[in-house]
Design a protein around this motif. Structure first.
Motif, PDB file in Angstrom:
ATOM      1  N   GLY A  92      -1.108  -7.470  -3.780  1.00  9.89           N
ATOM      2  CA  GLY A  92      -1.236  -8.581  -4.482  1.00  9.89           C
ATOM      3  C   GLY A  92      -2.151  -9.753  -3.827  1.00  9.89           C
ATOM      4  N   SER A  93      -2.610 -10.628  -4.523  1.00 12.17           N
ATOM      5  CA  SER A  93      -3.394 -11.395  -3.547  1.00 12.17           C
ATOM      6  C   SER A  93      -2.575 -12.596  -3.095  1.00 12.17           C
ATOM      7  CB  SER A  93      -4.479 -12.254  -4.821  1.00 12.17           C
ATOM      8  OG  SER A  93      -3.852 -12.876  -5.740  1.00 12.17           O
ATOM      9  N   PHE A 107      -7.158  -6.257   8.299  1.00 13.77           N
ATOM     10  CA  PHE A 107      -7.052  -4.939   8.758  1.00 13.77           C
ATOM     11  C   PHE A 107      -7.647  -4.757  10.184  1.00 13.77           C
ATOM     12  CE2 PHE A 107      -7.305  -4.877   4.372  1.00 13.77           C
ATOM     13  CZ  PHE A 107      -6.540  -3.843   3.865  1.00 13.77           C
ATOM     14  N   THR A 133     -17.062  -3.154  -7.942  1.00  9.11           N
ATOM     15  CA  THR A 133     -17.240  -3.797  -6.682  1.00  9.11           C
ATOM     16  C   THR A 133     -16.955  -2.881  -5.339  1.00  9.11           C
ATOM     17  OG1 THR A 133     -15.100  -4.823  -6.317  1.00  9.11           O
ATOM     18  CG2 THR A 133     -16.619  -6.252  -7.559  1.00  9.11           C
ATOM     19  N   VAL A 134     -16.277  -1.829  -5.327  1.00 10.53           N
ATOM     20  CA  VAL A 134     -16.152  -0.997  -4.273  1.00 10.53           C
ATOM     21  C   VAL A 134     -16.754   0.421  -4.517  1.00 10.53           C
ATOM     22  CG1 VAL A 134     -14.768  -0.129  -2.516  1.00 10.53           C
ATOM     23  CG2 VAL A 134     -14.090  -2.330  -3.403  1.00 10.53           C
ATOM     24  N   TYR A 193     -15.423 -13.205  -2.210  1.00  5.52           N
ATOM     25  CA  TYR A 193     -14.922 -11.896  -2.860  1.00  5.52           C
ATOM     26  C   TYR A 193     -13.728 -12.321  -3.702  1.00  5.52           C
ATOM     27  CZ  TYR A 193     -13.612  -7.083  -4.298  1.00  5.52           C
ATOM     28  OH  TYR A 193     -13.392  -6.137  -5.032  1.00  5.52           O
ATOM     29  N   GLN A 232      -7.944  -0.807  -0.393  1.00  5.60           N
ATOM     30  CA  GLN A 232      -6.955  -1.871  -0.034  1.00  5.60           C
ATOM     31  C   GLN A 232      -7.350  -3.100   0.092  1.00  5.60           C
ATOM     32  OE1 GLN A 232      -5.396   0.101   3.533  1.00  5.60           O
ATOM     33  NE2 GLN A 232      -4.016   1.470   2.236  1.00  5.60           N
ATOM     34  N   ALA A 233      -8.435  -3.641   0.702  1.00  5.70           N
ATOM     35  CA  ALA A 233      -8.759  -5.041   0.964  1.00  5.70           C
ATOM     36  C   ALA A 233      -9.086  -5.495  -0.331  1.00  5.70           C
ATOM     37  CB  ALA A 233      -9.978  -4.755   1.936  1.00  5.70           C
ATOM     38  N   ALA A 234      -9.894  -4.606  -1.082  1.00  7.99           N
ATOM     39  CA  ALA A 234     -10.310  -5.401  -2.685  1.00  7.99           C
ATOM     40  C   ALA A 234      -8.808  -5.702  -3.571  1.00  7.99           C
ATOM     41  CB  ALA A 234     -11.076  -4.336  -3.508  1.00  7.99           C
ATOM     42  N   GLU A 235      -7.916  -4.807  -3.350  1.00  5.29           N
ATOM     43  CA  GLU A 235      -6.840  -5.038  -4.149  1.00  5.29           C
ATOM     44  C   GLU A 235      -6.060  -6.273  -3.533  1.00  5.29           C
ATOM     45  OE1 GLU A 235      -4.524  -1.502  -4.785  1.00  5.29           O
ATOM     46  OE2 GLU A 235      -6.258  -0.544  -5.396  1.00  5.29           O
ATOM     47  N   SER A 236      -5.911  -6.285  -2.138  1.00  4.52           N
ATOM     48  CA  SER A 236      -5.144  -7.321  -1.712  1.00  4.52           C
ATOM     49  C   SER A 236      -5.796  -8.667  -1.875  1.00  4.52           C
ATOM     50  CB  SER A 236      -4.608  -7.137  -0.429  1.00  4.52           C
ATOM     51  OG  SER A 236      -5.329  -6.622   0.564  1.00  4.52           O
ATOM     52  N   LEU A 237      -6.945  -8.659  -2.117  1.00  5.25           N
ATOM     53  CA  LEU A 237      -7.799  -9.868  -2.402  1.00  5.25           C
ATOM     54  C   LEU A 237      -7.880 -10.073  -4.010  1.00  5.25           C
ATOM     55  CD1 LEU A 237     -10.852  -9.460  -0.328  1.00  5.25           C
ATOM     56  CD2 LEU A 237      -9.399 -11.293  -0.157  1.00  5.25           C
ATOM     57  N   GLY A 238      -7.053  -9.463  -4.917  1.00  8.61           N
ATOM     58  CA  GLY A 238      -6.595  -9.546  -6.089  1.00  8.61           C
ATOM     59  C   GLY A 238      -7.267  -8.839  -7.238  1.00  8.61           C
ATOM     60  N   ALA A 239      -8.301  -8.106  -6.764  1.00 10.98           N
ATOM     61  CA  ALA A 239      -9.163  -7.052  -7.550  1.00 10.98           C
ATOM     62  C   ALA A 239      -8.167  -6.295  -8.370  1.00 10.98           C
ATOM     63  CB  ALA A 239     -10.135  -6.337  -7.070  1.00 10.98           C
ATOM     64  N   MET A 279     -13.056 -12.350  -7.711  1.00 10.84           N
ATOM     65  CA  MET A 279     -12.116 -11.394  -8.819  1.00 10.84           C
ATOM     66  C   MET A 279     -11.095 -12.272  -9.463  1.00 10.84           C
ATOM     67  SD  MET A 279     -13.335  -8.537  -8.047  1.00 10.84           S
ATOM     68  CE  MET A 279     -14.787  -9.070  -7.695  1.00 10.84           C
ATOM     69  N   PHE A 284       0.786  -1.347   0.214  1.00 14.31           N
ATOM     70  CA  PHE A 284       0.008  -0.027  -0.112  1.00 14.31           C
ATOM     71  C   PHE A 284       0.884   1.125  -0.015  1.00 14.31           C
ATOM     72  CE2 PHE A 284      -3.056  -2.629   2.583  1.00 14.31           C
ATOM     73  CZ  PHE A 284      -3.362  -3.265   1.607  1.00 14.31           C
ATOM     74  N   SER A 294     -14.279  -1.035   8.625  1.00 13.74           N
ATOM     75  CA  SER A 294     -14.147  -0.327   7.265  1.00 13.74           C
ATOM     76  C   SER A 294     -13.818  -1.247   6.297  1.00 13.74           C
ATOM     77  CB  SER A 294     -13.044   0.642   7.335  1.00 13.74           C
ATOM     78  OG  SER A 294     -11.997   0.041   8.287  1.00 13.74           O
ATOM     79  N   TRP A 352     -22.495  -4.422   1.969  1.00 19.06           N
ATOM     80  CA  TRP A 352     -23.565  -4.454   1.276  1.00 19.06           C
ATOM     81  C   TRP A 352     -23.429  -6.271   0.555  1.00 19.06           C
ATOM     82  CZ3 TRP A 352     -19.770  -0.713   0.403  1.00 19.06           C
ATOM     83  CH2 TRP A 352     -18.657  -1.074  -0.632  1.00 19.06           C
ATOM     84  N   VAL A 386      -9.608   2.011   3.018  1.00 21.68           N
ATOM     85  CA  VAL A 386      -9.281   0.629   3.436  1.00 21.68           C
ATOM     86  C   VAL A 386     -10.233  -0.199   2.459  1.00 21.68           C
ATOM     87  CG1 VAL A 386      -9.511  -1.098   5.277  1.00 21.68           C
ATOM     88  CG2 VAL A 386      -8.529   1.290   5.877  1.00 21.68           C
ATOM     89  N   LYS A 387     -11.244   0.084   2.129  1.00 18.85           N
ATOM     90  CA  LYS A 387     -11.909  -0.915   1.512  1.00 18.85           C
ATOM     91  C   LYS A 387     -11.292  -1.101  -0.011  1.00 18.85           C
ATOM     92  CE  LYS A 387     -16.639  -1.043   3.050  1.00 18.85           C
ATOM     93  NZ  LYS A 387     -16.328  -0.182   4.479  1.00 18.85           N
ATOM     94  N   GLN A 423     -12.153  -3.955 -11.526  1.00 18.86           N
ATOM     95  CA  GLN A 423     -12.867  -4.392 -10.494  1.00 18.86           C
ATOM     96  C   GLN A 423     -13.228  -3.903  -9.221  1.00 18.86           C
ATOM     97  OE1 GLN A 423     -10.509  -8.288 -10.581  1.00 18.86           O
ATOM     98  NE2 GLN A 423     -12.016  -9.386 -11.558  1.00 18.86           N
ATOM     99  N   SER A 424     -12.125  -3.113  -8.859  1.00 17.71           N
ATOM    100  CA  SER A 424     -12.571  -2.313  -7.498  1.00 17.71           C
ATOM    101  C   SER A 424     -13.427  -1.284  -7.811  1.00 17.71           C
ATOM    102  CB  SER A 424     -11.139  -2.085  -6.830  1.00 17.71           C
ATOM    103  OG  SER A 424     -10.465  -0.937  -7.323  1.00 17.71           O
TER     104      SER A 424
END
Lengths: 302, 253
Positions: A96-97, A103, B167-168, A122, B152-159, A126, A77, A108, A113, B149-150, B163-164
């Motif tokens: 990266g995944s 967190f 989906t965000v 999720y 960051q979460a999406a990107e570290s889950l591979g989005a 993706m 980040f 947050s 949703w 943070v949302k 996509q982010s």
């Protein structure tokens, strides 16, 4: 734990963002009291660390010491200023995944949703994983964190501890190689925190993932970690001490030996904080002498 | 039992009664063609209900409002999302928005007539123009409230970035988009009078604007009241639907 190095941090330094620089040079700004002087613009300086594959590694430090900054760099980040941070010898340049992040604040981080199930699916969605397979993996992840039966609930129907479980399950389901956790249990009550700590150890044992866990809670560090990196305080923070916790799991927090070890760790941490404070004082003194000198010179000039 | 008076006060019923009484009192001092009383207005209302004129006006105006507003949503929401998410889009488009949103739709009335003709198109464009700005601006605000943070979460889950965004950004902005849609609907209803002022031969705006030519002030009153009621219920309906279906997006009504 294998001997293979998973994450390597090599002579890594991170300067404060340029945008925030103005703040750093403001004298008397309470939050930035230490930040006087031109050289002190490193949050982290000369950080070196190796984390082995499958290791449970703790970053321990006082609030504002820079440990979360380092975690954000490992997560991708934040950009580092100098040195190297590698995962399997590949430079980390962004998120990266293969590095899942849990967190501090679940509210947050999870998606309100989406249902619990959809939140956990999720990462797989993706990546384009088929629906049936997604369901199966999510089911297993939810079972692993003890959320079976809550699949169709929405996050606002869950307690704080359950939300944190959703976050853990979501990360696990995406099958990362490293799990990065930023004070994930900090906001929970003592009882829930203890339960989740035990479950985290169980999950770690079962999945064999490398875990990087940030905390300022010494007892938590000793209870969970195999290795603890102790941070000095920013500016110029770095890892000043590395401790190996010589006890097997499950550990008993009331055990006398563990208690002694917590004391030992506390001393180490206090030393780290004290010596970096002294260093900052020293720097501040030199800086203000410079300042006075400059002022004297300018007076003469006038 | 003690709750009943409270409920009546809370429902706004008393305010309406007071308004009607005041209206009645004021109208005593003036002629019908200057300030019609509630009763005279009701008579005028009955007249145009019975000959079908009011219903026709309502239906044509509602159609125009809905069409113009839908177009504003269709354009305004994506534009707002893109401006809010991508700085480069923001740099290019925001100056225009901050210029044109201060130019009222009425200002463009004759230009639109000239450019788009006297048919439906110019009216729809006017309504779209009027209602698009609250939609865009609220959508941007909604995107800006999303916790980083949302992402960051999406990107570290591979989005990836796209996509982010889907989906965000989109779901995260839903509550503010709804606020924008509500405000947009009210400005659309407001602008209908302007849109139907020129070159229309039906609609509530036309009714309000042309009735003065026949000294039918009561019909003007009917038109005004109808517009108010339409807006009131349209907003209620929109909020109700949103509250039912978008609860988990943070829509509280």
């Amino acid at each position: 734990m294998s001997e293979k190095v998973k994450i390597r941090i090599d002579h890594m330094g991170k300067k404060y963002d340029v945008e925030n620089k103005a703040l750093l040079f403001t004298k008397g700004n309470s939050a930035h009291d230490n930040f006087v002087g031109h050289e002190s613009d490193y949050v982290l300086k000369n950080v070196n660390l190796e984390i082995k594959e499958g290791e449970f590694h703790i970053f321990l430090g006082a609030s504002g010491c820079g440990k979360t900054t380092l975690l954000n760099i490992v997560a991708g980040f934040l950009n580092k200023t100098e040195g190297h941070v590698t995962l399997d010898d590949k430079e980390i340049l962004g998120p990266g995944s293969e590095r899942g992040v849990v967190f501090q604040n679940a509210d947050s981080a999870i998606f309100p949703w989406l249902t619990v199930q959809k939140n956990v699916e999720y990462g797989l969605r993706m990546r384009g994983v088929k629906k049936d397979e997604r369901r199966k993996i999510a089911f297993d992840a939810l079972e692993l964190v003890g959320l079976k039966g809550h699949e169709n609930k929405y996050p606002d129907e869950l307690s704080g501890g359950m939300k944190q479980r959703v976050q853990i399950a979501r990360s696990i389901a995406a099958n990362p190689e490293v799990l990065i956790m930023d004070e994930p249990f900090g906001a929970l009550d003592a009882q829930t925190r203890r339960t989740l700590q035990d479950e985290l150890i169980r999950i770690w044992k079962k999945t064999g993932k490398t875990i990087l866990f940030v905390t300022h809670d010494i007892a938590e560090a000793v209870y969970l970690g195999e290795n603890i990196s102790i941070f000095s305080v920013a500016p110029d923070a770095s890892i000043v001490d590395k401790i190996q916790v010589p006890y097997s799991y499950p550990r008993n927090i009331n055990d006398e030996k563990i208690g002694e070890f917590i004391k030992y760790t506390t001393e180490k941490l206090e030393n780290a904080i004290r010596s970096s404070k002294e260093k900052h004082e020293q720097k501040k003194l030199t800086a203000s002498e410079d300042y006075e000198e400059e002022e004297a010179v300018s007076k003469i000039a006038v | 039992m003690r709750n009943i008076p409270r409920k009546i006060i809370k429902s706004g019923f008393i305010s309406w009664v007071v308004l009607f009484v005041l209206w009645g009192i004021v109208s005593l001092f003036y002629t019908e063609s200057f300030f019609p009383s509630p009763l005279e207005t009701y008579k005028g209302f009955k007249e145009i209900v019975l000959n079908g004129k009011l219903l026709e006006d309502i239906s044509i105006s509602v159609q125009r409002v809905l069409l113009g507003w839908s177009r504003a949503l269709l354009i305004g929401i994506p534009v707002g999302l893109l401006i809010g998410r991508f700085r480069i889009v923001n740099w290019f488009i925001e100056p225009f928005i901050n210029f044109f949103r201060f130019v009222p739709a009425i200002g463009f009335l004759t230009l639109f007539l000239m450019w788009f003709g006297v048919g439906e198109e110019s009216k729809l464009i006017l309504i779209t123009y009027a209602s698009i700005f609250p939609i865009i601006i609220n959508t941007i605000a909604g995107v800006n409230t999303i916790n980083p943070v949302k992402y960051q979460a999406a990107e570290s889950l591979g989005a990836n970035k796209l996509q982010s965004f889907i989906t965000v950004t989109v779901p995260g902005a839903v509550p503010s988009i709804l606020t924008g849609a509500r405000l947009g609907l009210s400005t659309a209803i407001i602008s209908i009078v302007g849109a139907e002022m020129l070159a229309a031969n039906s609609g509530l705006g036309y009714l309000v604007y042309t009735s003065r030519l026949y000294y039918r002030t009561d019909w003007i009153f009917v038109g005004i009241v109808t517009l108010g009621i339409l807006g009131f219920f349209a907003d209620k309906f929109l909020r109700f639907i949103a509250k039912k279906s978008l609860k988990h997006y943070g829509v509280t009504g």
